[in-house]
Design a protein around this motif. Structure first.
Motif, PDB file in Angstrom:
ATOM      1  N   HIS A 453     -29.164 -59.787 -38.044  1.00 60.66           N
ATOM      2  CA  HIS A 453     -28.452 -59.590 -36.781  1.00 60.66           C
ATOM      3  C   HIS A 453     -27.083 -58.961 -37.077  1.00 60.66           C
ATOM      4  CE1 HIS A 453     -31.302 -61.862 -34.258  1.00 60.66           C
ATOM      5  NE2 HIS A 453     -31.478 -62.610 -35.356  1.00 60.66           N
ATOM      6  N   VAL A 454     -26.859 -57.810 -36.499  1.00 58.09           N
ATOM      7  CA  VAL A 454     -25.610 -57.075 -36.700  1.00 58.09           C
ATOM      8  C   VAL A 454     -24.825 -57.080 -35.392  1.00 58.09           C
ATOM      9  CG1 VAL A 454     -24.555 -54.880 -37.343  1.00 58.09           C
ATOM     10  CG2 VAL A 454     -26.676 -55.609 -38.446  1.00 58.09           C
ATOM     11  N   ASN A 455     -23.598 -57.608 -35.441  1.00 58.78           N
ATOM     12  CA  ASN A 455     -22.708 -57.609 -34.278  1.00 58.78           C
ATOM     13  C   ASN A 455     -21.824 -56.362 -34.320  1.00 58.78           C
ATOM     14  OD1 ASN A 455     -23.652 -60.104 -33.299  1.00 58.78           O
ATOM     15  ND2 ASN A 455     -22.260 -61.224 -34.663  1.00 58.78           N
ATOM     16  N   ASP A 559     -12.115 -34.865 -11.501  1.00 58.67           N
ATOM     17  CA  ASP A 559     -13.398 -35.342 -11.991  1.00 58.67           C
ATOM     18  C   ASP A 559     -13.250 -36.634 -12.778  1.00 58.67           C
ATOM     19  OD1 ASP A 559     -11.909 -33.663 -13.660  1.00 58.67           O
ATOM     20  OD2 ASP A 559     -13.603 -33.368 -15.014  1.00 58.67           O
ATOM     21  N   VAL A 560     -14.297 -37.423 -12.742  1.00 58.31           N
ATOM     22  CA  VAL A 560     -14.422 -38.652 -13.528  1.00 58.31           C
ATOM     23  C   VAL A 560     -15.651 -38.491 -14.416  1.00 58.31           C
ATOM     24  CG1 VAL A 560     -14.792 -41.137 -13.464  1.00 58.31           C
ATOM     25  CG2 VAL A 560     -13.316 -40.065 -11.748  1.00 58.31           C
ATOM     26  N   GLN A 561     -15.461 -38.610 -15.721  1.00 59.19           N
ATOM     27  CA  GLN A 561     -16.553 -38.420 -16.670  1.00 59.19           C
ATOM     28  C   GLN A 561     -17.040 -39.764 -17.200  1.00 59.19           C
ATOM     29  OE1 GLN A 561     -17.738 -35.522 -16.800  1.00 59.19           O
ATOM     30  NE2 GLN A 561     -16.029 -34.324 -15.977  1.00 59.19           N
ATOM     31  N   ASN A 562     -18.357 -39.836 -17.414  1.00 53.59           N
ATOM     32  CA  ASN A 562     -18.974 -41.050 -17.942  1.00 53.59           C
ATOM     33  C   ASN A 562     -19.752 -40.670 -19.200  1.00 53.59           C
ATOM     34  OD1 ASN A 562     -19.778 -43.660 -18.215  1.00 53.59           O
ATOM     35  ND2 ASN A 562     -21.140 -43.690 -16.451  1.00 53.59           N
ATOM     36  N   CYS A 563     -19.158 -40.922 -20.370  1.00 52.28           N
ATOM     37  CA  CYS A 563     -19.761 -40.569 -21.651  1.00 52.28           C
ATOM     38  C   CYS A 563     -20.303 -41.818 -22.334  1.00 52.28           C
ATOM     39  CB  CYS A 563     -18.742 -39.879 -22.555  1.00 52.28           C
ATOM     40  SG  CYS A 563     -18.095 -38.325 -21.883  1.00 52.28           S
ATOM     41  N   SER A 564     -21.330 -41.629 -23.118  1.00 53.47           N
ATOM     42  CA  SER A 564     -21.988 -42.763 -23.769  1.00 53.47           C
ATOM     43  C   SER A 564     -21.827 -42.673 -25.278  1.00 53.47           C
ATOM     44  CB  SER A 564     -23.473 -42.794 -23.407  1.00 53.47           C
ATOM     45  OG  SER A 564     -24.123 -41.622 -23.844  1.00 53.47           O
ATOM     46  N   LEU A 565     -21.722 -43.855 -25.916  1.00 59.40           N
ATOM     47  CA  LEU A 565     -21.736 -44.010 -27.366  1.00 59.40           C
ATOM     48  C   LEU A 565     -22.862 -44.986 -27.685  1.00 59.40           C
ATOM     49  CD1 LEU A 565     -17.899 -44.332 -28.176  1.00 59.40           C
ATOM     50  CD2 LEU A 565     -19.326 -42.283 -28.319  1.00 59.40           C
ATOM     51  N   SER A 566     -23.937 -44.485 -28.271  1.00 64.01           N
ATOM     52  CA  SER A 566     -25.147 -45.285 -28.504  1.00 64.01           C
ATOM     53  C   SER A 566     -25.221 -45.680 -29.976  1.00 64.01           C
ATOM     54  CB  SER A 566     -26.397 -44.491 -28.107  1.00 64.01           C
ATOM     55  OG  SER A 566     -26.305 -44.049 -26.767  1.00 64.01           O
ATOM     56  N   PHE A 567     -25.132 -47.008 -30.240  1.00 67.51           N
ATOM     57  CA  PHE A 567     -25.199 -47.532 -31.601  1.00 67.51           C
ATOM     58  C   PHE A 567     -26.616 -48.032 -31.872  1.00 67.51           C
ATOM     59  CE2 PHE A 567     -20.806 -47.700 -30.426  1.00 67.51           C
ATOM     60  CZ  PHE A 567     -20.091 -47.497 -31.588  1.00 67.51           C
ATOM     61  N   ASN A 568     -27.186 -47.603 -32.980  1.00 67.23           N
ATOM     62  CA  ASN A 568     -28.481 -48.130 -33.401  1.00 67.23           C
ATOM     63  C   ASN A 568     -28.673 -47.883 -34.895  1.00 67.23           C
ATOM     64  OD1 ASN A 568     -29.154 -45.189 -32.209  1.00 67.23           O
ATOM     65  ND2 ASN A 568     -30.569 -45.648 -33.866  1.00 67.23           N
ATOM     66  N   SER A 569     -29.617 -48.613 -35.491  1.00 64.70           N
ATOM     67  CA  SER A 569     -29.969 -48.384 -36.890  1.00 64.70           C
ATOM     68  C   SER A 569     -30.824 -47.129 -36.980  1.00 64.70           C
ATOM     69  CB  SER A 569     -30.725 -49.579 -37.445  1.00 64.70           C
ATOM     70  OG  SER A 569     -31.223 -49.296 -38.730  1.00 64.70           O
ATOM     71  N   TYR A 570     -30.509 -46.311 -37.979  1.00 63.01           N
ATOM     72  CA  TYR A 570     -31.225 -45.048 -38.093  1.00 63.01           C
ATOM     73  C   TYR A 570     -32.627 -45.227 -38.663  1.00 63.01           C
ATOM     74  CZ  TYR A 570     -31.530 -39.988 -38.452  1.00 63.01           C
ATOM     75  OH  TYR A 570     -31.891 -38.687 -38.282  1.00 63.01           O
ATOM     76  N   GLN A 578     -31.550 -56.243 -35.680  1.00 63.28           N
ATOM     77  CA  GLN A 578     -31.231 -56.291 -34.256  1.00 63.28           C
ATOM     78  C   GLN A 578     -29.721 -56.172 -34.075  1.00 63.28           C
ATOM     79  OE1 GLN A 578     -32.937 -59.710 -32.333  1.00 63.28           O
ATOM     80  NE2 GLN A 578     -35.056 -59.153 -32.875  1.00 63.28           N
ATOM     81  N   ILE A 579     -29.333 -55.443 -33.017  1.00 64.07           N
ATOM     82  CA  ILE A 579     -27.920 -55.164 -32.744  1.00 64.07           C
ATOM     83  C   ILE A 579     -27.470 -56.007 -31.560  1.00 64.07           C
ATOM     84  CG2 ILE A 579     -26.273 -53.375 -32.101  1.00 64.07           C
ATOM     85  CD1 ILE A 579     -28.063 -51.354 -33.450  1.00 64.07           C
ATOM     86  N   ASN A 580     -26.330 -56.649 -31.698  1.00 64.46           N
ATOM     87  CA  ASN A 580     -25.799 -57.521 -30.657  1.00 64.46           C
ATOM     88  C   ASN A 580     -24.343 -57.198 -30.392  1.00 64.46           C
ATOM     89  OD1 ASN A 580     -28.276 -59.199 -30.558  1.00 64.46           O
ATOM     90  ND2 ASN A 580     -27.598 -59.875 -32.595  1.00 64.46           N
ATOM     91  N   LEU A 581     -23.885 -57.608 -29.223  1.00 62.36           N
ATOM     92  CA  LEU A 581     -22.473 -57.491 -28.845  1.00 62.36           C
ATOM     93  C   LEU A 581     -21.848 -58.879 -28.913  1.00 62.36           C
ATOM     94  CD1 LEU A 581     -20.283 -55.525 -27.750  1.00 62.36           C
ATOM     95  CD2 LEU A 581     -20.941 -56.265 -25.451  1.00 62.36           C
ATOM     96  N   GLU A 624     -31.102 -50.324 -29.239  1.00 69.58           N
ATOM     97  CA  GLU A 624     -29.926 -49.451 -29.122  1.00 69.58           C
ATOM     98  C   GLU A 624     -28.918 -50.128 -28.213  1.00 69.58           C
ATOM     99  OE1 GLU A 624     -30.215 -44.992 -28.627  1.00 69.58           O
ATOM    100  OE2 GLU A 624     -29.433 -45.527 -26.651  1.00 69.58           O
ATOM    101  N   LEU A 625     -27.681 -50.153 -28.661  1.00 70.08           N
ATOM    102  CA  LEU A 625     -26.582 -50.707 -27.871  1.00 70.08           C
ATOM    103  C   LEU A 625     -25.751 -49.535 -27.368  1.00 70.08           C
ATOM    104  CD1 LEU A 625     -25.657 -53.566 -27.107  1.00 70.08           C
ATOM    105  CD2 LEU A 625     -23.985 -53.448 -28.963  1.00 70.08           C
ATOM    106  N   ARG A 626     -25.815 -49.307 -26.065  1.00 69.57           N
ATOM    107  CA  ARG A 626     -25.196 -48.111 -25.487  1.00 69.57           C
ATOM    108  C   ARG A 626     -23.954 -48.498 -24.679  1.00 69.57           C
ATOM    109  NH1 ARG A 626     -29.108 -44.044 -22.488  1.00 69.57           N
ATOM    110  NH2 ARG A 626     -29.859 -43.959 -24.659  1.00 69.57           N
ATOM    111  N   PHE A 627     -22.820 -47.938 -25.080  1.00 69.88           N
ATOM    112  CA  PHE A 627     -21.556 -48.155 -24.377  1.00 69.88           C
ATOM    113  C   PHE A 627     -21.275 -46.938 -23.492  1.00 69.88           C
ATOM    114  CE2 PHE A 627     -21.283 -50.753 -28.143  1.00 69.88           C
ATOM    115  CZ  PHE A 627     -20.659 -51.916 -27.711  1.00 69.88           C
TER     116      PHE A 627
END
Length: 850
Positions: A453-455, A559-570, A578-581, A624-627
């Protein structure tokens, strides 16, 4: 030797050069000589026995403290120095150059007389205050004076002083990091901007001030002012590279330039109004009573221009002379004929006189309207003088205060393997961990079916830029990963410590990546990770993220922009990793808002998170943990530099419809305006986003403005053609008469004029008024012939004057068609400006409530 002993790091630096300031990205680029001192308790020798008390050895052979500069936003590109000095008493001296690209909250409101205070915060990235404490090795006066002595750059910025203060950063778990912050005060050298920006701008605004002395009835003042505005925009184009661009605040100099442009536009509109009154006030209704009181009496005495008293005696005598008719006296036939010819000549002369007086003099109502215009003209002249005086005094005060601040500003200050340690010290613990280091190639679990488990968490430290064309967002984040290594476990009492820092390369590290990453991480490298006695591994490092983002700039600049940063194991699937917050996303957002170092074009308004599961090719799944990072553009810069000047220019084109086309070359005026608008768009080209995804609404607005300007120019050319050449045209077609003269004429309130045919029929053929030839004495016949010849010439002259002023029925209808189209386009202009203004306000308000 004892794990509870803190390592004291002594720091000082020399500021060797100030390489640049990027106001838009809020970045300061400097060149430093960094010096670190600490004691290595494992090193000691007898200088007499060994023959020296100092030796220079490669840096990579020793432990180096992971001291970083928190504000560092890019990779150090300075030359590398591979060696350090080692002394016989254990002291180590590490010195190397660093090109520091650091974030700085730049306040350019007083540009070019601004003083900036930038901070460089030194701390250990991974070690807490229980392990490393930072001290200042030299006095701040010594650092400041030495930096001034060796500084090789004498460019735009001048170093004032360097101060420091020491503080600690406490985390939620009670751990503390020791920090040493240096505050660097810089002052911009303003002479270049005064000479190249302020003085020429004052020259141009002074020229516009003195243009009020040009008599509008004799000189085409509107064309002069339009050319001056064009010259001012060209001047701004040349000086555009000198002006700072930032979304945080609007510099005072930009407000000054905007006010200068606004005054030029206002004086141009007022000149158009004056010209309209001089040329067309005879056809305007009388001046309303409230305008007479407010403008003619109050403002007229204020500026001072008191209301003129008309000479009624002259008008009355002219009217009496006009009404007097020669008495009808009886006499010989020849005398009667001579008197008749003289009366006819008198009537023609009176008609010519009335027409000339109407053209040159005008009625009492027209003279009052002209007086209103001159009063407004004098009032704007006074406002010009007031503005120039206040601006000049303000510039001097700010300039003087920028030097006073040098003296007045105060200085700022599971199942596991238990390890046995032979001694309760760091070398014994490190020796006990060597078997774990040999297992760094595999996932740290005793059973292969056990899930790791990876935080994951991060803090958004800076928004460095947005590239709309490449659809890329550049940010700096502090990334934190934690997981459990089942191969690690020791007794804190036996080993003397509950934690130890080891190089990251000695341990297994999860292959967590950011899917949107588009470039190599160029943030400063931190080599260490924290390892705890229970197997918990904590890894933290700065990451300069150049990520792809679907940017929607339709509502630019709101404008208001909504960008994503997706963390996952390659590589690892959900069955292995497993990825956790570790906490709520709101904590990440609040921490990012608190720690944000850049206050540039973009504002952080929210961070949310979502956990997703995707199918792999082999029917396995991975997590995938997507911010989602929500950013809002600060629109004030674009409103001041784009929308307001564009509205100014389109308003000038709107008011140019008041210029009478029969007396003013309106087409040349509009052509100059279009040229000025294209120059303005060229100046602002760098502010507009470039993208192939969608067309921003502001581009549509600017294109419509240009389209309306071109349409008004074409319509002006049509009007000019009708005024000058309609006498040679055939009669207006019936469908145009119905559609334009009747329907559209009623719509724009320009109904068809009813011609008075009496005056035309009276002198249609001057030869018809010739009386039959009478017989008489020869000399009397010659006198009558001369009078009759003179009468024919006067009647022909009167006919030509009336045809020139009035024209035929066909030509007047064509001219009426032109005026109706002119009024219709004027209405469309007003409608377009109103709708655009309301739309901009609505979108701007909605951008604050996304």
């Amino acid at each position: 030797m004892n794990m509870t002993t803190c390592t004291n790091i002594k720091i000082f630096f020399t500021l060797y050069g100030i390489l640049g300031v990027d106001e838009k990205a809020q970045l300061l680029t400097t060149y430093l000589w960094l010096h670190y001192w600490w004691i290595n308790e494992l090193v000691s020798w007898d200088p007499v026995e060994c023959g020296t008390n100092k030796i220079t050895l490669p840096r990579d052979k020793f432990w180096i403290p992971d001291i970083v500069i928190n504000e560092f936003m890019d990779e150090n590109t300075a030359p590398t120095v591979p060696y350090l000095n080692l002394y016989s008493n254990g002291w180590m001296h590490d010195a190397y150059p660093a090109k520091v690209v650091s974030s700085c909250n730049l306040d350019i409101y007083n540009f070019p007389f601004d003083i900036q205070n930038c901070t460089l915060t030194f701390n250990s990235y991974i070690h807490y205050a229980t392990d490393i404490i930072i001290f200042l090795n030299k006095s701040m006066d010594h650092i400041t004076e030495h930096s001034k002595d060796v500084m090789t750059t004498l460019g735009e910025w001048e170093l004032l002083d360097i101060t420091s203060n020491k503080h600690t950063l406490e985390f939620a778990d009670g751990e503390v990091i020791d920090e040493l912050a240096f505050h660097i005060r810089l002052r911009r050298r303003a002479t270049l901007y005064v000479v190249n920006l302020l003085i020429p701008s004052c020259f141009l605004i002074t020229v516009d001030l003195f243009s009020f002395l040009l008599p509008p009835q004799a000189v085409d003042r509107s064309s002069f002012k339009m050319t001056l505005i064009l010259g001012y925009t060209v001047f701004l184009l040349m000086m555009n590279d000198l002006l700072p661009s930032t979304g945080n605040s609007i510099p005072l100099i930009n407000i000054f330039f905007s006010l200068c442009l606004a005054l030029m536009v206002a004086s141009l509109l007022e000149t158009i109004f004056i010209t309209n009154l001089l040329c067309g006030s005879a056809n305007v209704s009388p001046v309303p009573h409230w305008i007479q009181v407010l403008v003619l009496q109050i403002l007229g005495c204020l500026v001072p221009l008191p209301q003129k008293v008309k000479d009624s005696d002259t008008k009355r005598s002219a009217a009496v002379a006009k009404r007097e008719e020669p008495r009808d006296e009886r006499g010989p036939l020849v005398e009667d004929k001579a008197v008749q010819e003289l009366r006819s000549l008198g009537k023609d002369l009176q008609a010519l006189r009335l027409q000339v007086e109407q053209q040159l003099g005008g009625t009492s109502s027209s003279e009052e309207w002209i007086q209103v215009g001159f009063t407004i003209d004098r009032l704007l002249f006074g406002l010009y003088i007031l503005f120039i005086s206040v601006s000049f005094i303000t510039i001097i005060i700010i300039w003087v205060n920028s030097y006073r601040q040098l003296h007045n500003m105060a200085k700022t200050e599971s199942s596991s393997l238990m390890m046995n340690c032979s001694q309760p010290d760091a070398p014994s613990l490190l020796e006990a961990l060597k078997p774990v280091f040999k297992l760094s190639a595999i996932r740290p679990v005793r059973n292969i079916s056990t899930i790791t488990h990876v935080n994951i968490s991060f803090t958004l430290y800076g928004i460095l830029g947005v590239d709309e064309k490449a659809q890329i967002l550049t940010t700096l984040i502090w990334q934190s990963l934690s997981w459990r290594n089942e191969f690690i476990s020791w007794d804190p009492q036996q080993c003397g410590s509950s934690s130890i820092t080891v190089p990251r390369k000695l341990l297994w590290v999860p292959d967590v990546v950011i899917n949107e990453f588009m470039e190599k991480n160029s943030a400063p490298f931190t080599p260490y990770t924290y390892v705890y006695y229970d197997g918990l591994v904590f890894d933290a490092q700065p990451v300069r993220v150049v990520s792809s983002c679907r940017l929607d700039i339709y509502k630019f600049p709101f404008d208001v922009q909504n960008c994503s940063l997706s963390f996952n194991s390659y590589m690892y699937l959900k069955s292995a990793l497993q990825i956790n917050l570790p906490g709520p996303a709101g904590e990440i957002f609040e921490m990012s808002k608190e720690m944000m170092a850049t206050m540039g074009e973009w504002e952080l308004i929210g961070i949310t998170v979502e956990k997703l599961v995707f199918n792999a090719n082999n029917e396995e799944v991975y997590e995938e943990l997507r911010f989602y990072v929500s950013l809002k553009r600060r629109a004030t810069l674009y409103v001041v530099n784009l929308l307001i000047p564009s509205c100014f220019l389109i308003t000038v084109d709107l008011f140019s419809f008041l210029l009478p086309p029969q007396t003013v070359d309106r087409s040349s005026f509009k052509m100059t305006l279009i040229l000025g608008y294209t120059v303005f768009l060229l100046i602002m080209n760098d502010l507009l986003p470039v993208t192939g995804n969608s067309i921003p609404l502001i581009n549509v607005f600017l294109s419509l403005c240009l389209g309306l300007m071109v349409a008004s120019l074409l319509e002006t050319i049509l009007i000019t053609n009708l005024l000058c050449g309609s006498t040679h045209y055939s009669a207006v077609p019936h469908w145009i008469r119905v559609l334009v003269l009747r329907i559209l004429g009623q719509l724009v309130r320009l109904p068809p004029k009813s011609r008075d045919l009496q005056d035309v029929t009276v002198i249609q053929n001057p030869s018809d008024s010739e009386a039959p030839e009478q017989k008489g004495p020869l000399n009397k016949d010659k006198a009558l012939d001369e009078l009759r010849s003179l009468g024919k010439e006067l009647q022909g002259l009167r006919l030509q004057v009336e045809q020139h002023l009035g024209g035929s029925q066909s030509s007047e209808e064509w001219i009426q068609v032109g005026f109706i189209i002119d009024r219709l386009l004027f209405g469309l202009y007003v409608l377009f400006i109103s709708v655009s203004f309301i739309t901009i306000i609505i979108i701007w308000v909605q951008s604050y409530n996304p």
